[in-house]
Motif scaffolding. Structure first.
Motif, PDB file in Angstrom:
ATOM      1  N   GLU A 297      60.213  53.043  48.239  1.00  0.00           N
ATOM      2  CA  GLU A 297      60.627  51.818  48.930  1.00  0.00           C
ATOM      3  C   GLU A 297      61.225  50.761  48.003  1.00  0.00           C
ATOM      4  O   GLU A 297      61.866  49.810  48.462  1.00  0.00           O
ATOM      5  CB  GLU A 297      59.440  51.213  49.692  1.00  0.00           C
ATOM      6  CG  GLU A 297      58.286  50.757  48.817  1.00  0.00           C
ATOM      7  CD  GLU A 297      57.351  51.894  48.441  1.00  0.00           C
ATOM      8  OE1 GLU A 297      56.361  51.629  47.724  1.00  0.00           O
ATOM      9  OE2 GLU A 297      57.612  53.041  48.881  1.00  0.00           O
TER      10      GLU A 297
ATOM     11  N   THR B 131      67.072  51.631  45.434  1.00  0.00           N
ATOM     12  CA  THR B 131      68.250  51.231  46.203  1.00  0.00           C
ATOM     13  C   THR B 131      69.406  52.185  45.948  1.00  0.00           C
ATOM     14  O   THR B 131      69.685  52.544  44.788  1.00  0.00           O
ATOM     15  CB  THR B 131      68.705  49.808  45.831  1.00  0.00           C
ATOM     16  OG1 THR B 131      67.636  48.888  46.062  1.00  0.00           O
ATOM     17  CG2 THR B 131      69.918  49.386  46.664  1.00  0.00           C
TER      18      THR B 131
ATOM     19  N   GLN C   5      65.649  56.995  53.415  1.00  0.00           N
ATOM     20  CA  GLN C   5      64.348  56.347  53.599  1.00  0.00           C
ATOM     21  C   GLN C   5      63.261  57.041  52.774  1.00  0.00           C
ATOM     22  O   GLN C   5      63.318  58.255  52.581  1.00  0.00           O
ATOM     23  CB  GLN C   5      63.970  56.364  55.084  1.00  0.00           C
ATOM     24  CG  GLN C   5      64.821  55.470  55.940  1.00  0.00           C
ATOM     25  CD  GLN C   5      64.479  55.559  57.418  1.00  0.00           C
ATOM     26  OE1 GLN C   5      63.819  56.490  57.868  1.00  0.00           O
ATOM     27  NE2 GLN C   5      64.937  54.594  58.204  1.00  0.00           N
TER      28      GLN C   5
ATOM     29  N   LYS D 295      66.135  51.775  50.066  1.00  0.00           N
ATOM     30  CA  LYS D 295      67.057  50.843  50.713  1.00  0.00           C
ATOM     31  C   LYS D 295      68.498  51.270  50.438  1.00  0.00           C
ATOM     32  O   LYS D 295      68.793  51.917  49.421  1.00  0.00           O
ATOM     33  CB  LYS D 295      66.820  49.427  50.186  1.00  0.00           C
ATOM     34  CG  LYS D 295      65.417  48.891  50.461  1.00  0.00           C
ATOM     35  CD  LYS D 295      65.241  47.478  49.958  1.00  0.00           C
ATOM     36  CE  LYS D 295      65.222  47.394  48.444  1.00  0.00           C
ATOM     37  NZ  LYS D 295      64.024  48.008  47.850  1.00  0.00           N
TER      38      LYS D 295
ATOM     39  N   TYR E  43      72.307  49.595  50.103  1.00  0.00           N
ATOM     40  CA  TYR E  43      73.178  48.413  50.025  1.00  0.00           C
ATOM     41  C   TYR E  43      74.600  48.932  50.121  1.00  0.00           C
ATOM     42  O   TYR E  43      75.134  49.520  49.186  1.00  0.00           O
ATOM     43  CB  TYR E  43      72.943  47.666  48.727  1.00  0.00           C
ATOM     44  CG  TYR E  43      73.762  46.402  48.570  1.00  0.00           C
ATOM     45  CD1 TYR E  43      73.846  45.456  49.582  1.00  0.00           C
ATOM     46  CD2 TYR E  43      74.449  46.149  47.386  1.00  0.00           C
ATOM     47  CE1 TYR E  43      74.586  44.301  49.434  1.00  0.00           C
ATOM     48  CE2 TYR E  43      75.191  44.996  47.212  1.00  0.00           C
ATOM     49  CZ  TYR E  43      75.259  44.072  48.239  1.00  0.00           C
ATOM     50  OH  TYR E  43      76.003  42.925  48.086  1.00  0.00           O
TER      51      TYR E  43
ATOM     52  N   THR F  39      66.639  50.136  59.697  1.00  0.00           N
ATOM     53  CA  THR F  39      65.909  49.003  59.115  1.00  0.00           C
ATOM     54  C   THR F  39      66.031  48.937  57.594  1.00  0.00           C
ATOM     55  O   THR F  39      65.525  47.995  56.987  1.00  0.00           O
ATOM     56  CB  THR F  39      64.416  49.105  59.482  1.00  0.00           C
ATOM     57  OG1 THR F  39      63.900  50.350  58.988  1.00  0.00           O
ATOM     58  CG2 THR F  39      64.226  49.025  60.990  1.00  0.00           C
ATOM     59  N   ASN F  40      66.710  49.890  56.985  1.00  0.00           N
ATOM     60  CA  ASN F  40      66.770  49.936  55.514  1.00  0.00           C
ATOM     61  C   ASN F  40      68.166  49.700  54.960  1.00  0.00           C
ATOM     62  O   ASN F  40      68.444  50.024  53.806  1.00  0.00           O
ATOM     63  CB  ASN F  40      66.250  51.282  55.008  1.00  0.00           C
ATOM     64  CG  ASN F  40      67.119  52.459  55.432  1.00  0.00           C
ATOM     65  OD1 ASN F  40      67.693  52.437  56.522  1.00  0.00           O
ATOM     66  ND2 ASN F  40      67.198  53.480  54.593  1.00  0.00           N
TER      67      ASN F  40
ATOM     68  N   GLU G 191      71.631  47.123  54.310  1.00  0.00           N
ATOM     69  CA  GLU G 191      72.348  45.849  54.264  1.00  0.00           C
ATOM     70  C   GLU G 191      73.806  46.163  53.950  1.00  0.00           C
ATOM     71  O   GLU G 191      74.090  46.966  53.054  1.00  0.00           O
ATOM     72  CB  GLU G 191      71.768  44.936  53.189  1.00  0.00           C
ATOM     73  CG  GLU G 191      72.463  43.589  53.095  1.00  0.00           C
ATOM     74  CD  GLU G 191      71.921  42.715  51.988  1.00  0.00           C
ATOM     75  OE1 GLU G 191      72.587  41.737  51.618  1.00  0.00           O
ATOM     76  OE2 GLU G 191      70.827  43.037  51.462  1.00  0.00           O
TER      77      GLU G 191
END
Length: 425
Positions: free
Chosen positions: A109, A112, A172, A175, A177, A235-236, A238
């Motif tokens: 978690e 990235t 998952q 994250k 990006y 949910t992970n 951006e």
């Protein structure tokens, strides 16, 4: 006028390179204590990955770049580079994707994935849920029937283990990006490269409607996949979106102004048949032959080609060849159309150029514009009259731009700088 066209093309491509956007998105980013991996996919993947590597430096643990054949321009520190098939996926597409999935397999978690995405990713990044040969056949059908990119990607998502948000799920609990270079009109995130890290807004009903609309042939397994919904919430992830065909058109307008043309951006959402766009823009040129002001009419977007023959060409070349008929005999009038990625269809040309003399040159060479269009053989026709434009892979991908130039004596360079790009000359 060809010199003007070449100047504008070269300047515009420099203005829409993704480097500044990648730097801006990464240089002040805090990734916390976890590991940082880079995955770059698409026609602009090498350029984006190179910039990310320079910005992140030792902060990046490892990365993978997947791009089109001929688009890798050197070694990138800590990043493995793959070349693969486009616009139809091939075994190298599947091999590269498996390497990516292995890279992100055991994230926690705190980790990235910096996901750099550009157009072309739909073919280059693929983990098929149907046999490889069937996927290639379906892709060929979609490209030949005249379906637009949104319709094509609505189908592709449901036949893939990484499209339509499924790649983000594979990352998952890590994250994602995502930095996205847009190549689709209106910048719909879930359609750019078929949205590997974006919730899918398309539905099964829409996918089935596309299959019915174009009479596509599917196996029973593929039909069953069209009925399975894609992820609607992530949910992970951006996302930062950068670059667009609008920026491409604005860059073209600024460059035209430098060359002494008063620019007018007609649209940044051109999405009709290529040959119809060519005929329309030729009509625009014919309607504005009077006056002493040099003019530039600009249209950005992505046209489509409905295959009726077995010739060689791309949508920009076909647009230009269709326009050559309409502007035949017009003085000091030219039109060019290029793909910002430097490749137009399955050819080595970025696009094409024609002027008021192109049709006469073709006639003298015994080449019929009508027959060439029927055979989708625009490449050979334009090649015979010096009408192909070559840039090589550019490192960016923000759709296509078409420009009509009308040069008039008496217009001095630089006196039109006060005009709005969207003013109607």
């Amino acid at each position: 006028m060809r010199n003007d066209a070449d100047f504008i093309i070269n300047e515009v491509l420099q203005e829409v390179m993704p480097d500044r956007a990648v730097i801006s998105a990464l240089e002040k980013r805090d990734f916390g204590e976890g590991k940082v991996y880079v995955v770059s996919v698409g026609k602009a993947a090498w350029q984006m990955a190179k910039t990310a590597s320079e910005v992140l430096g030792d902060r990046m643990k490892a990365g993978i770049c997947v791009t089109k054949y001929g688009h890798i321009r050197g070694v990138i520190s800590r990043i493995r580079c793959f070349e693969a098939g486009h616009p139809v996926p091939d075994r190298n597409s599947f091999r590269a994707t498996k390497a990516v999935l292995q890279l992100v397999k055991n994230l926690n978690e705190k980790d990235t994935v910096v996901f750099l995405l550009s157009g072309g990713g739909s073919a280059l990044f693929e983990d098929p849920l149907v046999p490889e040969e069937e996927l290639k056949d379906i892709t060929d059908q979609l490209l030949a029937c005249g379906a637009d990119i949104v319709e094509i990607n609505t189908i592709r998502k449901r036949l893939s283990g990484v499209k339509g948000g499924r790649f983000a799920i594979r990352c998952q609990p890590g994250k994602v990006y995502s930095i996205v270079l847009s190549d689709i009109l209106g910048d719909p995130l879930d359609m750019i490269a078929s949205g590997p890290a974006c919730p899918d807004t398309s539905t099964c009903a829409q996918a089935l409607a596309v299959a019915e609309k174009y009479g596509l042939r599917f196996s029973s397994k593929a039909m069953a996949l069209l009925g399975q919904e894609t992820p609607k919430k992530l949910t992970n992830v951006e996302t930062v979106i950068t670059g667009s065909v609008g920026a491409l058109c604005r860059a073209a307008a600024a460059s035209c102004r430098k060359r002494g043309y008063m620019p007018c951006i007609l649209t940044d959402r051109l999405d009709c048949e290529a040959r119809e766009a060519g005929r329309f823009l030729a009509a625009v040129a014919k309607s504005h032959q009077e006056g002493r002001v040099s003019l530039a009419y600009i249209a950005g977007g992505e046209t489509v080609v409905h295959l009726t023959g077995k010739g060689k060409g791309g949508r920009n070349q076909e647009l230009v060849l269709a326009a050559a008929e309409g502007i035949a005999g017009l003085r000091d009038t030219a039109l060019f159309s290029v793909g910002s990625d430097g490749t137009d269809g399955p050819t080595d040309a970025a696009g094409g150029y024609c002027d008021g003399e192109t049709k006469e040159k073709l006639d003298r060479s015994g080449i019929s514009i009508y027959r060439s269009l029927q055979e989708n053989n625009s490449y050979d026709a334009l090649d015979r009259v010096g009408g192909l434009i070559f840039t090589g892979p550019t490192g960016t991908n923000v759709n296509d731009v078409t420009v009509v130039l009308i040069r008039r004596e008496g217009t001095e360079r630089g006196i039109i700088s006060g005009y709005s790009d969207n003013a109607a000359p």
